[in-house]
Design a protein around this motif. Structure first.
Motif, PDB file in Angstrom:
ATOM      1  N   UNK A 205       0.963  -1.569  -0.061  1.00 49.35           N
ATOM      2  CA  UNK A 205       0.012  -0.101  -0.070  1.00 49.35           C
ATOM      3  C   UNK A 205       1.018   1.237  -0.088  1.00 49.35           C
ATOM      4  N   UNK A 206       0.832   2.177  -0.919  1.00 41.93           N
ATOM      5  CA  UNK A 206       1.584   3.399  -1.134  1.00 41.93           C
ATOM      6  C   UNK A 206       0.727   4.677  -1.083  1.00 41.93           C
ATOM      7  N   UNK A 207       1.316   5.622  -0.286  1.00 43.06           N
ATOM      8  CA  UNK A 207       0.550   6.900  -0.156  1.00 43.06           C
ATOM      9  C   UNK A 207       0.827   7.821  -0.969  1.00 43.06           C
ATOM     10  N   UNK A 208      -0.296   8.251  -1.925  1.00 42.05           N
ATOM     11  CA  UNK A 208       0.385   9.318  -2.884  1.00 42.05           C
ATOM     12  C   UNK A 208       0.609  10.490  -2.411  1.00 42.05           C
ATOM     13  N   UNK A 209       0.256  10.834  -1.264  1.00 40.10           N
ATOM     14  CA  UNK A 209       0.668  12.061  -0.441  1.00 40.10           C
ATOM     15  C   UNK A 209       1.994  12.160   0.085  1.00 40.10           C
ATOM     16  N   UNK A 210       2.666  10.982   0.247  1.00 37.89           N
ATOM     17  CA  UNK A 210       4.207  10.970   0.338  1.00 37.89           C
ATOM     18  C   UNK A 210       5.006  10.535  -0.722  1.00 37.89           C
ATOM     19  N   UNK A 211       4.706  10.705  -1.920  1.00 36.02           N
ATOM     20  CA  UNK A 211       5.386  10.347  -2.840  1.00 36.02           C
ATOM     21  C   UNK A 211       5.407   8.749  -3.317  1.00 36.02           C
ATOM     22  N   UNK A 212       4.405   8.079  -2.816  1.00 33.84           N
ATOM     23  CA  UNK A 212       3.817   6.751  -3.153  1.00 33.84           C
ATOM     24  C   UNK A 212       4.984   5.974  -2.181  1.00 33.84           C
ATOM     25  N   UNK A 213       5.156   6.389  -0.918  1.00 35.21           N
ATOM     26  CA  UNK A 213       6.093   5.622  -0.203  1.00 35.21           C
ATOM     27  C   UNK A 213       5.490   4.386   0.401  1.00 35.21           C
ATOM     28  N   UNK A 214       5.806   3.113   0.799  1.00 31.88           N
ATOM     29  CA  UNK A 214       5.245   2.149   1.310  1.00 31.88           C
ATOM     30  C   UNK A 214       4.821   2.423   2.516  1.00 31.88           C
ATOM     31  N   UNK A 215       3.576   2.303   2.934  1.00 33.13           N
ATOM     32  CA  UNK A 215       2.911   2.701   4.131  1.00 33.13           C
ATOM     33  C   UNK A 215       2.557   1.153   4.859  1.00 33.13           C
ATOM     34  N   UNK A 216       2.209   0.435   4.108  1.00 29.81           N
ATOM     35  CA  UNK A 216       1.954  -1.208   4.681  1.00 29.81           C
ATOM     36  C   UNK A 216       2.547  -2.029   3.506  1.00 29.81           C
ATOM     37  N   UNK A 217       3.285  -3.005   3.950  1.00 28.67           N
ATOM     38  CA  UNK A 217       3.670  -4.416   3.157  1.00 28.67           C
ATOM     39  C   UNK A 217       3.241  -5.740   3.777  1.00 28.67           C
ATOM     40  N   UNK A 218       2.759  -6.399   2.749  1.00 28.68           N
ATOM     41  CA  UNK A 218       2.423  -7.762   3.197  1.00 28.68           C
ATOM     42  C   UNK A 218       3.020  -8.646   2.457  1.00 28.68           C
ATOM     43  N   UNK A 219       3.876  -9.437   3.039  1.00 32.67           N
ATOM     44  CA  UNK A 219       4.445 -10.668   2.159  1.00 32.67           C
ATOM     45  C   UNK A 219       3.909 -11.907   2.560  1.00 32.67           C
ATOM     46  N   UNK A 220       3.485 -12.940   1.755  1.00 27.86           N
ATOM     47  CA  UNK A 220       3.028 -14.488   2.157  1.00 27.86           C
ATOM     48  C   UNK A 220       4.240 -15.300   1.325  1.00 27.86           C
ATOM     49  N   UNK A 221       5.077 -15.868   2.224  1.00 25.49           N
ATOM     50  CA  UNK A 221       6.128 -16.684   1.525  1.00 25.49           C
ATOM     51  C   UNK A 221       5.682 -18.155   1.767  1.00 25.49           C
ATOM     52  N   UNK A 222       5.338 -18.901   0.607  1.00 22.43           N
ATOM     53  CA  UNK A 222       5.335 -20.170   0.824  1.00 22.43           C
ATOM     54  C   UNK A 222       6.407 -21.014   1.162  1.00 22.43           C
ATOM     55  N   UNK A 223       6.129 -22.209   2.322  1.00 24.72           N
ATOM     56  CA  UNK A 223       5.131 -22.865   2.410  1.00 24.72           C
ATOM     57  C   UNK A 223       4.154 -22.361   3.784  1.00 24.72           C
ATOM     58  N   UNK A 224       4.678 -21.163   4.035  1.00 25.28           N
ATOM     59  CA  UNK A 224       3.995 -20.446   5.179  1.00 25.28           C
ATOM     60  C   UNK A 224       2.908 -19.939   4.940  1.00 25.28           C
ATOM     61  N   UNK A 225       1.710 -20.226   5.786  1.00 29.55           N
ATOM     62  CA  UNK A 225       0.542 -19.674   5.273  1.00 29.55           C
ATOM     63  C   UNK A 225       0.107 -18.227   5.841  1.00 29.55           C
ATOM     64  N   UNK A 226       0.651 -18.065   7.225  1.00 28.03           N
ATOM     65  CA  UNK A 226       0.398 -16.434   7.638  1.00 28.03           C
ATOM     66  C   UNK A 226       1.246 -15.536   6.991  1.00 28.03           C
ATOM     67  N   UNK A 227       0.756 -14.477   6.716  1.00 29.01           N
ATOM     68  CA  UNK A 227       1.493 -13.271   6.107  1.00 29.01           C
ATOM     69  C   UNK A 227       2.425 -12.526   7.075  1.00 29.01           C
TER      70      UNK A 227
END
Length: 237
Positions: A205-227
């Motif tokens: 999730x990037x915030x246009x008001x902050x030049x599209x900086x990432x304000x939330x990151x969610x990675x789901x990396x198999x084989x692990x289910x919880x992000x």
């Protein structure tokens, strides 16, 4: 805690396919910043940090996750800039209890070498690592905000430390208001489109008001289910 520490790229896949080569986009690369996050994976909570330090010609960056004072993962990138934007030279991936692994971008020979047994692979223009893609994505959107409209796509090659390189295709799903420890933010959400079930799912999730900086990151990396979920606490720089 070991479950977060294991949040790293699975190996055993071939190099980037010929038809997966990405476009070279205009970029507007941001100044230095530090983003602090609240980190969660399943029932485990901790803190995250994304640091970007740049000069006119070089940069250093890292994405780190910490629980109870222990650095469970620390992914570090350093390099410079070229016509395609962010140009990594070296990427090091550290996990708690594991030996560090490394990818080296040998630009003079147009190849990427790996510290393990994986063979080297061709270096495609615009290729990013598992940290630099966050800044490259931001730079592409900052240079052309129209690309942040719903339905648009951004494509870039991304490489890890085990000889795996592939095109990450991000689709913009549109405006989304999210709640974070820093308050409610107006964002644009981008989701990586998956080619195979075992692909890493990446949402940002990037915030246009902050030049599209990432304000939330969610990675789901198999084989692990919880992000692995990181939500903004503070931004400085």
């Amino acid at each position: 805690m070991a479950s977060i520490a294991s949040a790293a790229e699975p190996g055993g896949t071939p190099p980037l396919e010929r038809d997966a080569e990405a476009k070279v986009y205009p970029t507007l690369i941001t100044r230095s910043f530090t983003v602090l996050y609240e980190m969660q994976r399943g029932g485990i909570r901790g803190s995250g940090e994304f640091v970007w330090k740049r000069t006119a010609e070089t940069y250093e960056a890292h994405l780190k996750g910490t629980v109870a004072g222990l650095a469970l993962f620390n992914w570090a990138s350093q390099g410079g800039f070229d016509a395609a934007g962010v140009a990594p030279n070296n990427y090091v991936e550290k996990r708690l209890g594991k030996s560090a692994r490394e990818a080296t971008f040998v630009r003079g020979e147009s190849k990427i070498d790996f510290s393990g047994s994986a063979p080297d692979i061709p270096l495609v223009p615009g290729t990013q690592d598992r940290v630099s893609w966050l800044v490259q994505l931001q730079a592409i959107l900052a240079a052309d905000p129209a690309k942040a409209k719903a339905g648009e796509r951004v494509v870039m090659p991304v490489v890890g430390v085990r000889g795996r390189a592939e095109a990450w295709v991000f689709e913009i799903s549109g405006a989304e208001s999210i709640k974070t420890p820093a308050g409610t933010l107006n964002t644009q959400k981008l989701t990586r489109l998956l080619h195979k079930p075992e692909d890493t799912r990446a949402e940002v999730w990037v915030e246009p008001a902050r030049q599209f900086l990432p304000v939330r990151i969610r990675l789901t990396l198999p084989p692990f289910d919880a992000p692995l979920d990181m939500a903004l606490v503070d931004i400085s720089g």
